[in-house]
Write a protein that holds these residues in place. Structure first.
Motif, short mmCIF file in Angstrom:
data_model
loop_
_atom_site.label_atom_id
_atom_site.label_comp_id
_atom_site.label_asym_id
_atom_site.label_seq_id
_atom_site.Cartn_x
_atom_site.Cartn_y
_atom_site.Cartn_z
N GLY A 183 -3.01 -3.78 -32.73
CA GLY A 183 -3.61 -4.07 -31.43
C GLY A 183 -4.84 -4.95 -31.55
N CYS A 184 -5.64 -4.68 -32.58
CA CYS A 184 -6.83 -5.48 -32.85
C CYS A 184 -6.45 -6.92 -33.12
CB CYS A 184 -7.57 -4.87 -34.05
SG CYS A 184 -8.92 -5.88 -34.70
N ARG A 185 -5.44 -7.11 -33.94
CA ARG A 185 -5.04 -8.48 -34.31
C ARG A 185 -4.46 -9.23 -33.11
NH1 ARG A 185 -5.68 -11.11 -38.50
NH2 ARG A 185 -4.58 -13.07 -38.75
N LYS A 186 -3.67 -8.53 -32.29
CA LYS A 186 -3.07 -9.20 -31.13
C LYS A 186 -4.13 -9.75 -30.19
CE LYS A 186 1.50 -7.09 -30.82
NZ LYS A 186 2.37 -6.14 -30.11
N LEU A 187 -5.14 -8.93 -29.87
CA LEU A 187 -6.14 -9.34 -28.88
C LEU A 187 -7.23 -10.23 -29.50
CD1 LEU A 187 -7.02 -9.15 -25.98
CD2 LEU A 187 -8.16 -6.99 -26.48
N ASN A 188 -7.66 -9.90 -30.71
CA ASN A 188 -8.80 -10.62 -31.30
C ASN A 188 -8.42 -11.89 -32.05
OD1 ASN A 188 -10.29 -8.55 -30.28
ND2 ASN A 188 -10.99 -7.74 -32.23
N VAL A 189 -7.13 -12.00 -32.43
CA VAL A 189 -6.71 -13.17 -33.22
C VAL A 189 -5.60 -13.94 -32.53
CG1 VAL A 189 -5.91 -13.97 -35.47
CG2 VAL A 189 -7.38 -11.95 -35.33
N GLU A 190 -4.46 -13.27 -32.26
CA GLU A 190 -3.30 -13.99 -31.73
C GLU A 190 -3.57 -14.56 -30.34
OE1 GLU A 190 0.11 -11.41 -32.06
OE2 GLU A 190 -0.23 -11.09 -34.22
N ALA A 191 -4.26 -13.80 -29.49
CA ALA A 191 -4.58 -14.31 -28.15
C ALA A 191 -5.52 -15.51 -28.24
CB ALA A 191 -5.20 -13.21 -27.29
N VAL A 192 -6.44 -15.47 -29.20
CA VAL A 192 -7.38 -16.60 -29.38
C VAL A 192 -6.63 -17.84 -29.87
CG1 VAL A 192 -9.41 -17.38 -30.65
CG2 VAL A 192 -9.29 -15.02 -29.82
N GLU A 193 -5.65 -17.63 -30.74
CA GLU A 193 -4.83 -18.75 -31.22
C GLU A 193 -4.12 -19.43 -30.04
OE1 GLU A 193 -2.10 -19.55 -35.12
OE2 GLU A 193 -1.94 -17.58 -34.18
N GLN A 194 -3.59 -18.61 -29.13
CA GLN A 194 -2.92 -19.15 -27.95
C GLN A 194 -3.91 -19.90 -27.05
OE1 GLN A 194 0.20 -19.19 -27.27
NE2 GLN A 194 0.47 -19.34 -25.04
N LEU A 195 -5.08 -19.32 -26.86
CA LEU A 195 -6.11 -19.96 -26.04
C LEU A 195 -6.52 -21.31 -26.62
CD1 LEU A 195 -8.59 -17.13 -24.97
CD2 LEU A 195 -7.41 -18.70 -23.44
N ALA A 196 -6.75 -21.34 -27.92
CA ALA A 196 -7.18 -22.59 -28.56
C ALA A 196 -6.11 -23.67 -28.41
CB ALA A 196 -7.49 -22.34 -30.04
N ALA A 197 -4.83 -23.28 -28.55
CA ALA A 197 -3.74 -24.25 -28.40
C ALA A 197 -3.69 -24.80 -26.97
CB ALA A 197 -2.42 -23.60 -28.77
N LEU A 198 -3.88 -23.92 -25.98
CA LEU A 198 -3.87 -24.36 -24.59
C LEU A 198 -5.08 -25.25 -24.28
CD1 LEU A 198 -2.75 -21.04 -22.86
CD2 LEU A 198 -1.44 -23.17 -22.97
N CYS A 199 -6.23 -24.90 -24.85
CA CYS A 199 -7.43 -25.72 -24.64
C CYS A 199 -7.26 -27.11 -25.25
CB CYS A 199 -8.65 -25.02 -25.20
SG CYS A 199 -9.19 -23.60 -24.22
N ASP A 200 -6.57 -27.18 -26.36
CA ASP A 200 -6.26 -28.48 -26.97
C ASP A 200 -5.31 -29.27 -26.07
OD1 ASP A 200 -5.80 -30.61 -28.70
OD2 ASP A 200 -4.42 -29.47 -29.97
N GLU A 201 -4.25 -28.61 -25.63
CA GLU A 201 -3.23 -29.29 -24.82
C GLU A 201 -3.79 -29.81 -23.50
OE1 GLU A 201 1.01 -28.23 -22.60
OE2 GLU A 201 0.16 -26.82 -24.06
N PHE A 202 -4.63 -29.00 -22.84
CA PHE A 202 -5.12 -29.36 -21.51
C PHE A 202 -6.55 -29.92 -21.54
CE2 PHE A 202 -1.75 -26.27 -20.61
CZ PHE A 202 -1.05 -26.94 -19.63
N GLN A 203 -7.07 -30.18 -22.73
CA GLN A 203 -8.41 -30.75 -22.91
C GLN A 203 -9.49 -29.91 -22.20
OE1 GLN A 203 -7.37 -34.92 -21.64
NE2 GLN A 203 -8.07 -35.41 -23.71
N ILE A 204 -9.52 -28.65 -22.60
CA ILE A 204 -10.45 -27.66 -22.03
C ILE A 204 -11.49 -27.29 -23.09
CG2 ILE A 204 -10.64 -25.30 -21.13
CD1 ILE A 204 -7.68 -25.66 -20.18
N HIS A 205 -12.73 -27.14 -22.67
CA HIS A 205 -13.82 -26.69 -23.54
C HIS A 205 -13.71 -25.17 -23.69
CE1 HIS A 205 -18.49 -26.20 -24.04
NE2 HIS A 205 -17.87 -26.21 -25.21
#
Length: 302
Positions: free
Chosen positions: A90-112
């Motif tokens: 549960g720790c890894r899903k929220l603290n790591v995997e969700a962040v990986e998804q966020l970073a990829a979306l921020c890259d794709e949509f040019q978000i800070h």
């Protein structure tokens, strides 16, 4: 010039609620608050609220694609250090995997992306720490937060990482406690407290941390920033300061060593942060711990 659109994840938490409180004073922000379930903030005007579980990657993508925020402030995390030891998946899903998804979306949509991290990435042997000091986490929680930092640093999005320490403050529904509220409540009930005397921290007022997040967003800051209070305390000194502020019985506070507590996760001994970069780049200036307690007292009295 159009307003800056900011999406906050985890807005039902302490930090998220404080960002909601502060953002309306900045007239050039359109705030979108998101968290899992219903909005727990009593003030519902001046911003939008979205029911969003960031572990639902499809839903997260839908929201980001629909709203196209300029900045995402990610406050969502599993922060209970011992719970992370007991639930590593549960720790890894929220603290790591969700962040990986966020970073990829921020890259794709040019978000800070502004992401919250922790002093627990350090081992506590050489605090207070500057931003470029070498991490060495002692716990699964600390490791998960460091892994997330590395993912963000390797991503192609524009990012800022704000590390913080022992955040305290008052939320409207009082759904989450923190060291100040815990100590005050226990002492008011006359309960003896065992408090460690061999760990040192610089506690952070939630309003100060929220201010730092908004400063980083408005200045489009990039890089790592250390955000905490000014004052270094042994944990027992911090609890004694709480007792003194509310004129509670200090004799209920028993000093113990960390080794006597059966905690699942080891804690760093002495952390603390050097705040020079945050002051210079962001214009960050924290309140003293005594000023923070005055604010907490005022909010509890409402």
């Amino acid at each position: 010039m159009s307003n800056k659109k900011i999406l906050v994840t985890g807005s039902n938490g302490l930090l998220g609620q404080k960002i909601i409180d502060l953002a309306p004073a900045l007239n050039d922000i359109d705030l979108i608050a998101s968290s899992r379930g219903e909005n727990r903030h009593p003030i519902t005007g001046g911003y939008q609220y979205i029911d969003l579980d960031i572990l639902d990657h499809n839903r997260l993508r839908e929201v980001v694609a629909e709203y196209r925020p300029d900045t995402i402030i990610n406050t969502a995390a599993m922060t209970n250090v011992d719970a992370c030891e007991h639930d590593p998946e549960g720790c890894r899903k929220l603290n790591v995997e969700a962040v990986e998804q966020l970073a990829a979306l921020c890259d794709e949509f040019q978000i800070h992306l502004i992401h919250l991290s922790t002093d627990f990435i350090f081992d506590g042997e050489d605090g207070p720490y500057a931003e470029d000091d070498q991490p060495n986490p002692l716990s699964l929680y600390g490791q998960s937060k460091l892994d997330a930092e590395h993912i963000i640093q390797r991503s192609n999005c524009k990012w800022a990482i704000l590390r913080t320490i022992l955040v305290y403050g008052v939320v409207a529904d009082m759904s989450r406690s923190n060291i100040v509220l815990w100590a005050k409540s226990a002492l008011e009930k006359g309960k003896p407290l065992n408090v460690v005397n061999d760990q040192w921290r610089m506690p952070t007022l939630a309003e100060d941390l929220a201010q730092a997040c908004l400063l980083a967003a408005m200045k489009e800051a990039e890089g790592i920033f250390h955000i905490s209070g000014n004052d270094m305390f042994a944990i027992h000194e911090l609890v004694e300061a709480v007792a003194a502020h509310w004129q509670l019985d200090k004799s209920l506070i028993n000093q113990v060593s960390s080794s006597t507590l059966s905690q699942a996760a080891p804690r760093p001994k002495r952390t603390g942060f050097i705040l020079d970069k945050a002051r210079t780049v962001l214009g960050y200036e924290p309140k003293s711990f005594s000023e923070g307690l005055v604010l907490v007292d005022r909010q509890l009295g409402k």
